[in-house]
Design an enzyme around this catalytic site. Structure first.
Site, PDB file in Angstrom:
ATOM      1  N   LYS A  70      47.081  27.857  40.935  1.00 54.22           N
ATOM      2  CA  LYS A  70      46.868  28.091  42.532  1.00 54.22           C
ATOM      3  C   LYS A  70      45.700  27.448  42.957  1.00 54.22           C
ATOM      4  O   LYS A  70      45.433  26.854  44.142  1.00 54.22           O
ATOM      5  CB  LYS A  70      46.776  29.598  42.747  1.00 54.22           C
ATOM      6  CG  LYS A  70      47.969  30.375  42.861  1.00 54.22           C
ATOM      7  CD  LYS A  70      47.674  31.982  43.251  1.00 54.22           C
ATOM      8  CE  LYS A  70      48.787  32.471  43.346  1.00 54.22           C
ATOM      9  NZ  LYS A  70      48.684  33.835  43.988  1.00 54.22           N
ATOM     10  N   ASP A 107      48.868  34.902  51.215  1.00 55.36           N
ATOM     11  CA  ASP A 107      48.256  36.206  50.935  1.00 55.36           C
ATOM     12  C   ASP A 107      47.715  37.013  51.969  1.00 55.36           C
ATOM     13  O   ASP A 107      47.946  38.171  52.052  1.00 55.36           O
ATOM     14  CB  ASP A 107      47.535  35.967  49.685  1.00 55.36           C
ATOM     15  CG  ASP A 107      48.545  35.901  48.362  1.00 55.36           C
ATOM     16  OD1 ASP A 107      49.868  36.148  48.281  1.00 55.36           O
ATOM     17  OD2 ASP A 107      47.784  35.323  47.299  1.00 55.36           O
TER      18      ASP A 107
HETATM   19  P1  NAP Z   1      42.305  38.861  38.752  1.00 57.20           P
HETATM   20  O1  NAP Z   1      42.139  37.753  39.528  1.00 57.20           O
HETATM   21  O2  NAP Z   1      42.438  38.884  37.285  1.00 57.20           O
HETATM   22  O3  NAP Z   1      41.322  40.109  39.283  1.00 57.20           O
HETATM   23  C1  NAP Z   1      41.428  41.488  38.717  1.00 57.20           C
HETATM   24  C2  NAP Z   1      40.024  42.335  38.994  1.00 57.20           C
HETATM   25  O4  NAP Z   1      40.103  43.433  38.425  1.00 57.20           O
HETATM   26  C3  NAP Z   1      38.757  41.375  38.655  1.00 57.20           C
HETATM   27  O5  NAP Z   1      37.898  41.548  39.602  1.00 57.20           O
HETATM   28  C4  NAP Z   1      38.524  42.252  37.555  1.00 57.20           C
HETATM   29  O6  NAP Z   1      37.144  42.162  37.009  1.00 57.20           O
HETATM   30  C5  NAP Z   1      39.113  43.607  37.770  1.00 57.20           C
HETATM   31  N1  NAP Z   1      39.504  44.521  36.424  1.00 57.20           N
HETATM   32  C6  NAP Z   1      40.453  44.176  35.776  1.00 57.20           C
HETATM   33  N2  NAP Z   1      40.397  44.961  34.699  1.00 57.20           N
HETATM   34  C7  NAP Z   1      39.327  46.021  34.994  1.00 57.20           C
HETATM   35  C8  NAP Z   1      38.809  47.104  34.454  1.00 57.20           C
HETATM   36  N3  NAP Z   1      39.388  47.694  33.229  1.00 57.20           N
HETATM   37  N4  NAP Z   1      38.091  47.929  35.173  1.00 57.20           N
HETATM   38  C9  NAP Z   1      37.254  47.232  36.404  1.00 57.20           C
HETATM   39  N5  NAP Z   1      37.693  46.082  36.850  1.00 57.20           N
HETATM   40  C10 NAP Z   1      38.739  45.544  36.272  1.00 57.20           C
HETATM   41  O7  NAP Z   1      43.916  39.327  39.074  1.00 57.20           O
HETATM   42  P2  NAP Z   1      44.443  39.223  40.683  1.00 57.20           P
HETATM   43  O8  NAP Z   1      45.075  38.121  40.811  1.00 57.20           O
HETATM   44  O9  NAP Z   1      43.202  39.424  41.566  1.00 57.20           O
HETATM   45  O10 NAP Z   1      45.537  40.652  40.784  1.00 57.20           O
HETATM   46  C11 NAP Z   1      44.823  41.962  40.648  1.00 57.20           C
HETATM   47  C12 NAP Z   1      46.131  42.867  40.994  1.00 57.20           C
HETATM   48  O11 NAP Z   1      46.607  42.665  42.419  1.00 57.20           O
HETATM   49  C13 NAP Z   1      47.374  42.684  40.160  1.00 57.20           C
HETATM   50  O12 NAP Z   1      47.809  43.938  39.750  1.00 57.20           O
HETATM   51  C14 NAP Z   1      48.301  42.054  40.865  1.00 57.20           C
HETATM   52  O13 NAP Z   1      49.717  42.267  40.640  1.00 57.20           O
HETATM   53  C15 NAP Z   1      48.214  42.431  42.068  1.00 57.20           C
HETATM   54  N6  NAP Z   1      48.477  41.547  43.334  1.00 57.20           N
HETATM   55  C16 NAP Z   1      49.466  41.870  44.186  1.00 57.20           C
HETATM   56  C17 NAP Z   1      49.839  41.052  45.147  1.00 57.20           C
HETATM   57  C18 NAP Z   1      50.780  41.497  46.145  1.00 57.20           C
HETATM   58  O14 NAP Z   1      51.533  40.649  46.811  1.00 57.20           O
HETATM   59  N7  NAP Z   1      51.250  42.638  46.103  1.00 57.20           N
HETATM   60  C19 NAP Z   1      49.402  39.762  45.246  1.00 57.20           C
HETATM   61  C20 NAP Z   1      48.446  39.296  44.362  1.00 57.20           C
HETATM   62  C21 NAP Z   1      47.869  40.236  43.399  1.00 57.20           C
HETATM   63  P3  NAP Z   1      36.292  41.166  36.188  1.00 57.20           P
HETATM   64  O15 NAP Z   1      36.017  40.366  37.266  1.00 57.20           O
HETATM   65  O16 NAP Z   1      35.201  41.655  35.763  1.00 57.20           O
HETATM   66  O17 NAP Z   1      37.196  40.853  35.246  1.00 57.20           O
END
Ligand code: NAP
Length: 283
Positions: A70, A107
């Site tokens: 991306k 998004d």
């Molecule tokens: P990402 O870039 O990996 O970011 C995840 C975030 O969550 C980071 O800030 C991370 O913290 C935090 N995190 C992860 N594990 C954690 C824990 N155990 N405790 C506290 N914080 C934690 O992932 P993303 O792409 O943003 O996606 C996140 C979620 O959104 C996923 O479940 C995805 O399926 C969903 N999503 C849905 C859509 C939709 O269309 N509905 C679109 C996009 C994403 P750190 O920075 O400290 O690692």
């Protein structure tokens, strides 16, 4: 039926077999009677430039972009729309009539569709966002575009949270606090919406959720979880038990796809049908 005249769309990623986009897009294309086909295209991590040039040269009209490309795809494009520029990521590419590549990010629009579906305005709202990853950037930009007055981000890594805030500091009141900070608990007491953007609670880890004390959350706050598997996360289940309105990630996923569909075809698809196709695929 696929013929020599069928127009080509797809999604590139590594891996890409799990993508639900072919289901969503092909259902909408069929319903709209458009002669297009949408396929999942696995691209080797080291082969993005040749894959992008190949898709353009093979006559693709456009494609979605998923993990891990991306951000990596941006230097390969000829123009970026404002959302993609502010979010710093592209999830949709349109091949222009002159062969140039235009990058978009749908998004934020997809995220906002969840509020629109419930008739909720964000103008002047106070939002609390949990997590500061890729999805949080789109959420933050969406909230700011929709007029949110104040956004507090709960993070486990304040350094990462501060970097995200710095990118949006000029657009409104945004700050990052540690999840466990008393100041973040105070934010939850007054926030109008709480948006969960971490993967906590996503299948198969359905017992997890970020640290939220629902008893201390503003009673009228709306809870929005970006996760769509399961449809009701522990975060949303507990919110509902405390009487909060909830939105899950299905509408966002379907709506970001609907926006991409419009960019490629100029036709507004049936978003309800896309959401149903998504639900059927997940079931
Ligand atoms: P990402 O870039 O990996 O970011 C995840 C975030 O969550 C980071 O800030 C991370 O913290 C935090 N995190 C992860 N594990 C954690 C824990 N155990 N405790 C506290 N914080 C934690 O992932 P993303 O792409 O943003 O996606 C996140 C979620 O959104 C996923 O479940 C995805 O399926 C969903 N999503 C849905 C859509 C939709 O269309 N509905 C679109 C996009 C994403 P750190 O920075 O400290 O690692």
């Amino acid at each position: 039926m696929i013929t020599g005249g069928t127009k080509l769309l797809g999604v590139i990623g590594a891996p890409v077999t799990h993508s639900l986009s072919p289901v969503l897009q092909n259902a909408a294309l069929r319903a709209a009677g458009l002669d297009y086909v949408y396929v999942a295209l696995p691209v080797r991590r080291d082969a993005l430039p040749s894959a992008v040039a190949g898709l353009r040269d093979a006559g693709f009209c456009g494609w979605n972009v998923t993990v891990p490309f991306k951000t990596e795809i941006i230097p390969l494009l000829d123009e970026l729309d404002e959302d993609a520029r502010r979010i710093g990521a592209v999830n949709t590419v349109v091949v222009r009539a002159d062969g140039g590549l235009a990058g978009y990010n749908t998004d934020a629009a997809g995220f906002l569709a969840g509020f629109a579906a419930c008739g909720i305005s964000l103008r002047g709202a106070h939002a609390a966002v949990l997590g500061a990853g890729g999805a949080a950037r789109a959420v933050l930009w969406g909230l700011l575009k929709a007029g949110a007055a104040r956004i507090d981000i709960g993070v486990r890594s304040p350094r990462k949270g501060a970097a995200l805030c710095a990118d949006f500091a000029a657009d409104g009141g945004v700050r990052a606090l540690h999840f466990a900070d008393d100041a973040f608990a105070a934010c939850l007491r007054t926030a109008d919406v709480i948006v969960q953007t971490t993967p906590l609670g996503m299948a198969p880890h359905v017992a997890e959720m970020p640290p939220v004390d629902w008893a201390a959350v503003h009673p009228a706050a709306l809870a929005y979880d970006l996760i769509y598997t399961p449809a009701e996360t522990r975060f949303l289940r507990e919110a509902a038990r405390y009487g909060h309105r909830t939105i899950n990630g299905e509408t966002m996923l379907a709506a970001q796809g609907a926006e991409a569909f419009f960019l490629w075809t100029g036709v507004r698809p049936d978003a309800g049908l896309m959401r149903q196709a998504l639900r059927d695929a997940l079931a």
